[in-house]
Design a protein around this motif. Structure first.
Motif, short mmCIF file in Angstrom:
data_model
loop_
_atom_site.label_atom_id
_atom_site.label_comp_id
_atom_site.label_asym_id
_atom_site.label_seq_id
_atom_site.Cartn_x
_atom_site.Cartn_y
_atom_site.Cartn_z
N ASN A 214 5.30 4.02 -6.96
CA ASN A 214 4.00 4.63 -6.72
C ASN A 214 4.01 5.85 -5.80
O ASN A 214 3.36 6.84 -6.12
CB ASN A 214 2.98 3.61 -6.21
N PRO A 215 4.72 5.85 -4.66
CA PRO A 215 4.66 7.05 -3.81
C PRO A 215 5.11 8.31 -4.54
O PRO A 215 4.45 9.35 -4.47
CB PRO A 215 5.60 6.70 -2.65
N LYS A 216 6.20 8.23 -5.29
CA LYS A 216 6.69 9.38 -6.04
C LYS A 216 5.71 9.76 -7.14
O LYS A 216 5.42 10.94 -7.36
CB LYS A 216 8.07 9.05 -6.63
N TRP A 217 5.19 8.77 -7.86
CA TRP A 217 4.23 9.04 -8.93
C TRP A 217 2.96 9.67 -8.39
O TRP A 217 2.40 10.57 -9.00
CB TRP A 217 3.91 7.75 -9.69
N THR B 53 0.85 -1.18 0.00
CA THR B 53 0.00 0.00 0.00
C THR B 53 0.89 1.24 0.00
O THR B 53 1.98 1.23 0.56
CB THR B 53 -0.94 0.05 1.22
N THR B 54 0.43 2.28 -0.65
CA THR B 54 1.14 3.54 -0.68
C THR B 54 0.11 4.67 -0.64
O THR B 54 -1.05 4.47 -1.02
CB THR B 54 2.02 3.69 -1.94
N ALA B 55 0.55 5.85 -0.20
CA ALA B 55 -0.37 6.98 -0.13
C ALA B 55 0.40 8.30 -0.16
O ALA B 55 1.55 8.36 0.26
CB ALA B 55 -1.22 6.89 1.13
N ALA B 56 -0.28 9.33 -0.65
CA ALA B 56 0.28 10.68 -0.66
C ALA B 56 -0.87 11.66 -0.44
O ALA B 56 -2.04 11.34 -0.71
CB ALA B 56 0.98 10.96 -1.99
#
Length: 161
Positions: free
Chosen positions: A140-143, A16-19
């Motif tokens: 994903n986090p950077k994107w 999982t990733t999030a921003a």
């Protein structure tokens, strides 16, 4: 706008990733962009969305839409909207079962907190393989942070380049 950054959030679950970012625009304006699949390429920080192929002009719960994508090789993906709450939340999933989600919180005075998350915590084995070979979890986090900065620029009327 070059000094604007989204916050990459820590997550407690694998895959999982999030921003998150604060946008000086009402939730309704931001949600209108998120609910229009043809606009997704405009704020795609991964630059993997090539175009919108099919789907309604405005998404709704259960709506299906397809996108032309490219991660190493071109492909097409069909998504289904699995959560939809006007001006608050929208998420979709596809064959691989991971979920992209946007949550909007109205902070008052025309500002909105937007959180984008990616959840691949409960996906089939073949999907885990795809995430591994594409490096998606690492990227994903950077994107997502880049996507949110682009979304902010669009909604605030600034140039995205």
């Amino acid at each position: 706008m070059s000094d604007v950054r989204a916050e990459i959030l820590p997550t407690d679950f694998p895959n999982t990733t999030a921003a998150r970012i604060i946008i000086n625009a009402p939730a309704s304006k931001i949600f209108d962009l998120l609910a229009n699949p043809a606009s997704h390429q405009l704020f795609d920080g991964s630059e993997t969305i090539q175009s919108s192929i099919s789907g309604p002009e405005r998404l709704f719960l259960g709506a299906q839409f397809s996108m032309a994508m490219k991660i190493k090789l071109p492909y097409r993906i069909k998504n289904t909207v699995v959560a939809f709450e006007e001006d608050k939340q929208i998420s979709w999933s596809h064959l691989m079962k991971w979920r992209w989600q946007y949550e909007l919180i109205d902070l008052g005075n025309g500002t909105t907190q937007v959180t984008e998350s990616f959840d691949a915590s409960n996906i089939p084995f073949f999907a885990k393989y795809w995430l591994r070979i594409t490096g998606a979890i690492a990227h994903n986090p950077k994107w997502m942070a880049k996507s949110l900065v682009k979304l902010k620029a669009i909604c605030e009327g600034a140039n995205t380049r």
